[in-house]
Design a protein around this motif. Structure first.
Motif, PDB file in Angstrom:
ATOM      1  N   GLU A   1     -19.463   4.989   1.462  1.00 41.19           N
ATOM      2  CA  GLU A   1     -19.275   4.330   0.180  1.00 41.19           C
ATOM      3  C   GLU A   1     -19.190   5.337  -0.967  1.00 41.19           C
ATOM      4  O   GLU A   1     -18.568   5.052  -2.002  1.00 41.19           O
ATOM      5  N   SER A   2     -19.814   6.506  -0.794  1.00 47.50           N
ATOM      6  CA  SER A   2     -19.871   7.492  -1.878  1.00 47.50           C
ATOM      7  C   SER A   2     -18.772   8.543  -1.790  1.00 47.50           C
ATOM      8  O   SER A   2     -18.753   9.457  -2.626  1.00 47.50           O
ATOM      9  N   LEU A   3     -17.882   8.456  -0.817  1.00 41.97           N
ATOM     10  CA  LEU A   3     -16.868   9.493  -0.650  1.00 41.97           C
ATOM     11  C   LEU A   3     -16.000   9.703  -1.896  1.00 41.97           C
ATOM     12  O   LEU A   3     -15.735  10.857  -2.265  1.00 41.97           O
TER      13      LEU A   3
ATOM     14  N   ALA B   1     -25.560  19.291 -15.640  1.00 42.33           N
ATOM     15  CA  ALA B   1     -24.169  18.945 -15.355  1.00 42.33           C
ATOM     16  C   ALA B   1     -23.960  17.439 -15.469  1.00 42.33           C
ATOM     17  O   ALA B   1     -24.874  16.640 -15.244  1.00 42.33           O
ATOM     18  N   ASN B   2     -22.754  17.060 -15.830  1.00 44.83           N
ATOM     19  CA  ASN B   2     -22.370  15.647 -15.853  1.00 44.83           C
ATOM     20  C   ASN B   2     -21.703  15.221 -14.561  1.00 44.83           C
ATOM     21  O   ASN B   2     -21.537  14.023 -14.326  1.00 44.83           O
ATOM     22  N   ALA B   3     -21.308  16.168 -13.740  1.00 40.31           N
ATOM     23  CA  ALA B   3     -20.672  15.875 -12.458  1.00 40.31           C
ATOM     24  C   ALA B   3     -20.917  17.066 -11.543  1.00 40.31           C
ATOM     25  O   ALA B   3     -21.366  18.128 -11.975  1.00 40.31           O
ATOM     26  N   GLY B   4     -20.629  16.874 -10.270  1.00 43.42           N
ATOM     27  CA  GLY B   4     -20.824  17.950  -9.303  1.00 43.42           C
ATOM     28  C   GLY B   4     -21.707  17.505  -8.154  1.00 43.42           C
ATOM     29  O   GLY B   4     -22.365  16.456  -8.214  1.00 43.42           O
ATOM     30  N   LEU B   5     -21.726  18.311  -7.113  1.00 44.35           N
ATOM     31  CA  LEU B   5     -22.503  17.954  -5.925  1.00 44.35           C
ATOM     32  C   LEU B   5     -24.001  17.973  -6.211  1.00 44.35           C
ATOM     33  O   LEU B   5     -24.743  17.089  -5.764  1.00 44.35           O
ATOM     34  N   GLY B   6     -24.471  18.985  -6.925  1.00 44.77           N
ATOM     35  CA  GLY B   6     -25.880  19.021  -7.278  1.00 44.77           C
ATOM     36  C   GLY B   6     -26.266  17.865  -8.180  1.00 44.77           C
ATOM     37  O   GLY B   6     -27.352  17.278  -8.042  1.00 44.77           O
ATOM     38  N   ARG B   7     -25.402  17.535  -9.122  1.00 46.43           N
ATOM     39  CA  ARG B   7     -25.655  16.409 -10.014  1.00 46.43           C
ATOM     40  C   ARG B   7     -25.714  15.106  -9.241  1.00 46.43           C
ATOM     41  O   ARG B   7     -26.531  14.217  -9.548  1.00 46.43           O
ATOM     42  N   PHE B   8     -24.888  14.948  -8.234  1.00 43.33           N
ATOM     43  CA  PHE B   8     -24.884  13.737  -7.411  1.00 43.33           C
ATOM     44  C   PHE B   8     -26.244  13.541  -6.747  1.00 43.33           C
ATOM     45  O   PHE B   8     -26.823  12.448  -6.773  1.00 43.33           O
ATOM     46  N   VAL B   9     -26.762  14.614  -6.135  1.00 46.09           N
ATOM     47  CA  VAL B   9     -28.054  14.524  -5.454  1.00 46.09           C
ATOM     48  C   VAL B   9     -29.167  14.221  -6.459  1.00 46.09           C
ATOM     49  O   VAL B   9     -30.033  13.365  -6.214  1.00 46.09           O
TER      50      VAL B   9
ATOM     51  N   TYR C   1     -28.972  12.810  -9.419  1.00 44.50           N
ATOM     52  CA  TYR C   1     -28.819  11.491 -10.045  1.00 44.50           C
ATOM     53  C   TYR C   1     -29.418  10.401  -9.171  1.00 44.50           C
ATOM     54  O   TYR C   1     -30.192   9.558  -9.651  1.00 44.50           O
ATOM     55  N   TYR C   2     -29.081  10.408  -7.890  1.00 45.66           N
ATOM     56  CA  TYR C   2     -29.577   9.353  -7.012  1.00 45.66           C
ATOM     57  C   TYR C   2     -31.026   9.583  -6.604  1.00 45.66           C
ATOM     58  O   TYR C   2     -31.721   8.633  -6.237  1.00 45.66           O
TER      59      TYR C   2
ATOM     60  N   PRO D   1     -30.835   6.974   0.502  1.00 48.29           N
ATOM     61  CA  PRO D   1     -29.667   7.087   1.394  1.00 48.29           C
ATOM     62  C   PRO D   1     -28.521   7.883   0.781  1.00 48.29           C
ATOM     63  O   PRO D   1     -27.933   8.750   1.437  1.00 48.29           O
ATOM     64  N   ARG D   2     -28.206   7.624  -0.491  1.00 53.68           N
ATOM     65  CA  ARG D   2     -27.138   8.389  -1.130  1.00 53.68           C
ATOM     66  C   ARG D   2     -27.564   9.836  -1.373  1.00 53.68           C
ATOM     67  O   ARG D   2     -26.736  10.748  -1.302  1.00 53.68           O
ATOM     68  N   MET D   3     -28.838  10.039  -1.668  1.00 53.74           N
ATOM     69  CA  MET D   3     -29.307  11.397  -1.869  1.00 53.74           C
ATOM     70  C   MET D   3     -29.170  12.214  -0.590  1.00 53.74           C
ATOM     71  O   MET D   3     -28.662  13.352  -0.612  1.00 53.74           O
ATOM     72  N   VAL D   4     -29.608  11.669   0.530  1.00 47.78           N
ATOM     73  CA  VAL D   4     -29.481  12.366   1.810  1.00 47.78           C
ATOM     74  C   VAL D   4     -28.014  12.551   2.169  1.00 47.78           C
ATOM     75  O   VAL D   4     -27.605  13.601   2.686  1.00 47.78           O
ATOM     76  N   ALA D   5     -27.191  11.535   1.876  1.00 50.49           N
ATOM     77  CA  ALA D   5     -25.756  11.666   2.141  1.00 50.49           C
ATOM     78  C   ALA D   5     -25.163  12.806   1.322  1.00 50.49           C
ATOM     79  O   ALA D   5     -24.327  13.578   1.811  1.00 50.49           O
TER      80      ALA D   5
END
Length: 284
Positions: A83-85, A234-242, A244-245, A252-256
């Motif tokens: 879902e997060s791809l 950051a407002n975006a990025g892989l580190g920001r994704f982890v 944020y969630y 689940p999204r954090m581990v993903a």
């Protein structure tokens, strides 16, 4: 008499004639299975990943998956990853816009300064003592200061990535230049090479194994520092994704995101390793 000699000659020649095609037919098959096996991952690595996956799956029987577990199961993580791809892909593009300039600039500057420091004694005497002081400083300590001083987060994160990748490349490039035997430089001098030609045609190719070792270490540091920098602002990025969630306890999204970041890092390291194999064809 002549007929018997001719028959004996044909009898002696026939085994050689018959044997050569058999060898020619069997030669391709003799190296087929080793070539196929060499492309497969080592069974130890497969076994390790299988054990880790089974341990992860087994932990779901002891952790209630119906609530909000800190360690979600593989199926839940796989669904969150799927879902997060789209969001992860945008984060990947944003991260690489920071990673690529900082890392490539660090590689270029590290190689140039390292090789010059290795062949020019005066430059080496000036840079090596400074490197002994500056290189061991963890680049993460620069992150808050860089964010405060530089005008944009993009520039500050790129600077941190540059610092993290520069010192491994510089030190390994200098070590490669110092490892070049003096007779090679003497031969280049006899042939009339200038110092720049000696650097480009003699020292640089001989130092490539050391340079690629430093580039691999620098790439690993770059991903680590990029992720840490993105956690700050950051407002975006892989580190920001982890991050944020994780703030919203969506584990689940954090581990993903963690697994996806590991996959991206592995692909980048694999690409660099493929480039090393092509460039260092004489080492194999």
């Amino acid at each position: 008499m002549s007929e018997s000699l001719a028959l004996e000659g044909e009898a002696l020649a026939s085994p050689l004639v018959d044997k050569t095609p058999r060898q020619g037919r069997s030669a391709p098959h003799s190296g087929l299975f080793p070539a196929l096996l060499s492309r497969l991952p080592a069974w130890e690595a497969v076994a390790l990943w299988a054990v880790l996956f089974l341990a992860w799956q087994g932990s779901t029987y002891f952790i209630d998956q119906s609530a909000n577990p800190l360690l979600p199961g593989p199926r839940i993580v796989a669904e969150a990853l799927w879902e997060s791809l789209p969001e992860l892909w945008k984060g990947t593009v944003s991260s690489f816009f920071i990673l690529a300039p900082g890392y490539l600039l660090a590689v270029a500057a590290g190689i140039a300064l390292g090789l010059v420091a290795g062949i020019v004694p005066g430059v080496g005497r000036g840079l090596f003592p400074f490197a002994k002081v500056a290189a061991p400083i963890p680049p993460t300590v620069y992150i808050p200061y860089a964010i405060a001083v530089l005008p944009t987060f993009h520039l500050s994160a790129t600077f941190v990535v540059f610092i993290g990748a520069f010192w491994p490349v510089f030190q390994n490039s200098a070590a490669g230049a110092l490892a070049v035997e003096g007779r090679h430089r003497d031969n280049a001098r006899v042939l009339g090479f200038s110092r720049l030609e000696t650097l480009v045609k003699v020292v640089f190719p001989a130092s490539l194994p050391h340079i690629f070792s430093g580039a691999a270490v620098g790439l690993g540091f770059s991903f680590i520092l990029l992720t840490v920098a993105e956690l700050f602002g950051a407002n975006a990025g892989l580190g920001r994704f982890v991050q944020y969630y994780a703030d919203f306890a969506d584990y689940p999204r954090m581990v993903a995101g963690i697994l996806y970041t590991g996959l991206v890092t592995w692909l980048a390291m694999t690409g660099l390793d493929k480039l090393r194999h092509k460039a260092l064809f004489w080492v194999r």
